[in-house]
Scaffold this motif. Structure first.
Motif, mmCIF file in Angstrom:
data_model
loop_
_atom_site.group_PDB
_atom_site.id
_atom_site.type_symbol
_atom_site.label_atom_id
_atom_site.label_comp_id
_atom_site.label_asym_id
_atom_site.label_seq_id
_atom_site.Cartn_x
_atom_site.Cartn_y
_atom_site.Cartn_z
ATOM 1 N N ALA A 239 0.853 -1.191 0.000
ATOM 2 C CA ALA A 239 0.000 0.000 0.000
ATOM 3 C C ALA A 239 0.889 1.241 0.000
ATOM 4 O O ALA A 239 2.023 1.211 0.486
ATOM 5 N N LEU A 240 0.347 2.336 -0.536
ATOM 6 C CA LEU A 240 1.048 3.611 -0.600
ATOM 7 C C LEU A 240 0.402 4.608 0.347
ATOM 8 O O LEU A 240 -0.791 4.518 0.644
ATOM 9 N N LEU A 241 1.206 5.569 0.795
ATOM 10 C CA LEU A 241 0.663 6.641 1.627
ATOM 11 C C LEU A 241 0.140 7.797 0.786
ATOM 12 O O LEU A 241 -0.797 8.480 1.182
ATOM 13 N N ASP A 242 0.770 8.040 -0.362
ATOM 14 C CA ASP A 242 0.300 9.078 -1.277
ATOM 15 C C ASP A 242 0.811 8.758 -2.678
ATOM 16 O O ASP A 242 1.624 7.845 -2.870
ATOM 17 N N VAL A 243 0.360 9.530 -3.654
ATOM 18 C CA VAL A 243 0.676 9.249 -5.060
ATOM 19 C C VAL A 243 2.144 9.488 -5.379
ATOM 20 O O VAL A 243 2.663 8.967 -6.373
ATOM 21 N N ASP A 244 2.846 10.274 -4.550
ATOM 22 C CA ASP A 244 4.264 10.532 -4.795
ATOM 23 C C ASP A 244 5.122 9.287 -4.586
ATOM 24 O O ASP A 244 6.292 9.270 -4.973
ATOM 25 N N GLU A 245 4.552 8.277 -3.963
ATOM 26 C CA GLU A 245 5.291 7.035 -3.721
ATOM 27 C C GLU A 245 5.141 6.047 -4.880
ATOM 28 O O GLU A 245 5.478 4.873 -4.745
ATOM 29 N N LYS A 246 4.692 6.554 -6.014
ATOM 30 C CA LYS A 246 4.554 5.710 -7.205
ATOM 31 C C LYS A 246 5.060 6.469 -8.419
ATOM 32 O O LYS A 246 4.834 7.666 -8.560
ATOM 33 N N GLU A 247 5.759 5.758 -9.279
ATOM 34 C CA GLU A 247 6.257 6.333 -10.528
ATOM 35 C C GLU A 247 5.894 5.404 -11.671
ATOM 36 O O GLU A 247 6.226 4.224 -11.668
ATOM 37 N N GLY A 248 5.196 5.942 -12.662
ATOM 38 C CA GLY A 248 4.736 5.122 -13.772
ATOM 39 C C GLY A 248 3.351 4.563 -13.506
ATOM 40 O O GLY A 248 2.878 4.507 -12.369
ATOM 41 N N GLY A 249 2.677 4.132 -14.574
ATOM 42 C CA GLY A 249 1.330 3.584 -14.418
ATOM 43 C C GLY A 249 0.321 4.639 -14.023
ATOM 44 O O GLY A 249 0.565 5.849 -14.118
ATOM 45 N N LEU A 250 -0.821 4.214 -13.534
ATOM 46 C CA LEU A 250 -1.901 5.112 -13.139
ATOM 47 C C LEU A 250 -1.677 5.560 -11.698
ATOM 48 O O LEU A 250 -1.573 4.748 -10.785
ATOM 49 N N ARG A 251 -1.590 6.874 -11.494
ATOM 50 C CA ARG A 251 -1.370 7.426 -10.165
ATOM 51 C C ARG A 251 -2.632 8.156 -9.714
ATOM 52 O O ARG A 251 -3.010 9.170 -10.299
#
Length: 391
Positions: free
Chosen positions: A143-155
């Motif tokens: 799980a992520l805390l916010d969208v900044d913890e993901k790069e690429g794909g659907l955020r």
């Protein structure tokens, strides 16, 4: 104490077992927390028996999924079980020969969204836990805390993010950010199809911020899984003495330094304000420029001395075997000139540091300068304070 968490994505294959044992041998660890071991029954004990000086506790996998493990160095720590579940296990970690102990939760978050909140509610730090204020919760949370913890794909923001943030707030947890990176998982694809996320993390109760303990996490580069291990170091916080800028006389050994000072001083005249304010700002600007020049151009005299000495020794070895040609003759002369210049700078450096300014330049008394510098440091050290009675 050093604790590492790693989703190994299966521990049943012989090559994966070898990889994890090699990981234990090359890293200085006290505790290794494993997720997705996909092991159960006698296989877990067989794995532990194959690891010298290590012991372990395992939560058996259900089918071919999940599975948790705690492996620890028996020389340094003791680990006692508290409770366990399909997606988490709680243990108490005790330092051998110390009173230092705390509970830790090893977590593997389910992949299905509807099951995540259920797990968060299950691993809420129980009030009955004796040392609940010292709890550390770690693992692959999926799980992520916010969208900044993901790069690429659907955020996009999701209910899972809100649930995880509520879980952190309710348990008074601190998210310990890695000092050397962000993402702990990648789908191992390239270009447009690549996705990276921060799924693995350490949480700690706010008690850890009240004392002099320092928690530092870092991501460890490691192959063998699409997850990277993350490590937590627990140590005493050291308060470094502030280092003040000091003008070094050896800088005058550079023939162009005086002209550089003039240019840097003029370049610093860009501030607005009172004369005293502008003067202070110009001094600060000059200090930064000198420090940058010293690091990039003037270089470290000790590393330069070692480098030139090694190059001279290598050249002498070559000459001993094959003789000296014109090119090598010129090279040797240049190296000797550089070496003498570095020796001069070193002598001035130690003269400044020792404050024995009555020694004349040219005698190259670097051993004396070094010794007097150490003697002054010892003399200035306060070992004890006596009261008015002399005690």
């Amino acid at each position: 104490m050093k604790i590492t968490s790693w989703n190994v994505r299966g521990l049943s294959a012989p090559d994966k077992k070898c990889l994890v044992k090699h990981f234990l041998s090359i890293h200085t660890l006290d505790v290794l927390l494993l997720q997705e071991t996909k092991l159960g029954g006698d296989k877990t004990r067989q794995f532990i028996n194959s690891c010298s000086k290590w012991d372990g506790l395992f939560q058996d996998a259900i089918g071919i999924a999940s599975g948790l493990g705690v492996v620890w160095n028996q020389v340094n720590v003791e680990v006692l079980p508290i409770a366990s579940h399909e997606n988490w296990m709680a243990c108490e970690i005790k330092g051998i020969g110390t009173n230092f102990h705390f509970p830790i939760f090893n977590v593997y978050g389910p992949t299905k969204t509807e099951e995540k909140l259920k797990v968060w509610r299950e691993i809420i730090v129980p009030a009955s836990l004796v040392e609940k204020d010292k709890a550390i919760i770690v693992g692959d949370f999926n799980a992520l805390l916010d969208v900044d913890e993901k790069e690429g794909g659907l955020r996009k923001c999701s209910k899972v993010m809100e649930d995880l943030r509520d879980f952190i707030e309710y348990n008074k947890l601190i998210d310990i950010i890695p000092k050397n990176g962000k993402f702990t998982w990648t789908n191992r694809r390239l270009n447009f199809f690549k996705i990276s996320e921060r799924l693995d993390r350490f949480f700690a109760r706010d008690w850890w911020l009240t004392g002099d303990l320092l928690l530092v996490t870092c991501i460890i580069p490691q192959c063998g899984s699409d997850h990277l291990p993350i490590s937590l170091s627990i140590g005493k916080e050291t308060h470094k003495k502030r280092s003040y800028f000091k003008f070094l006389s050896m800088w005058w050994c550079d023939p162009g330094f005086k002209e550089k000072l003039k240019v840097w001083w003029l370049e610093g005249d860009t501030f607005m304000g009172t004369p005293s304010f502008r003067f202070v700002k110009r001094l600060q600007s000059l200090k930064h420029k000198i420090k940058a020049w010293n690091k990039s151009s003037f270089k470290n005299i000790f590393s330069e001395k070692l480098r030139i000495k090694e190059e001279l020794e290598a050249l002498n070895q070559k000459v001993m075997l094959a003789g000296m040609n014109k090119e090598e003759f010129l090279l040797e002369n240049n190296l000797k000139e550089e070496y003498n210049e570095v020796l001069k700078r070193e002598e001035v450096f130690w003269r400044d540091k020792s404050r024995e300014l009555w020694i004349s330049e040219g005698n190259r008394n670097t051993k004396f300068f070094h010794a007097s510098s150490k003697a002054r440091r010892i003399h200035n050290k306060i070992n004890a304070i006596k009261d008015e009675n002399g005690h």
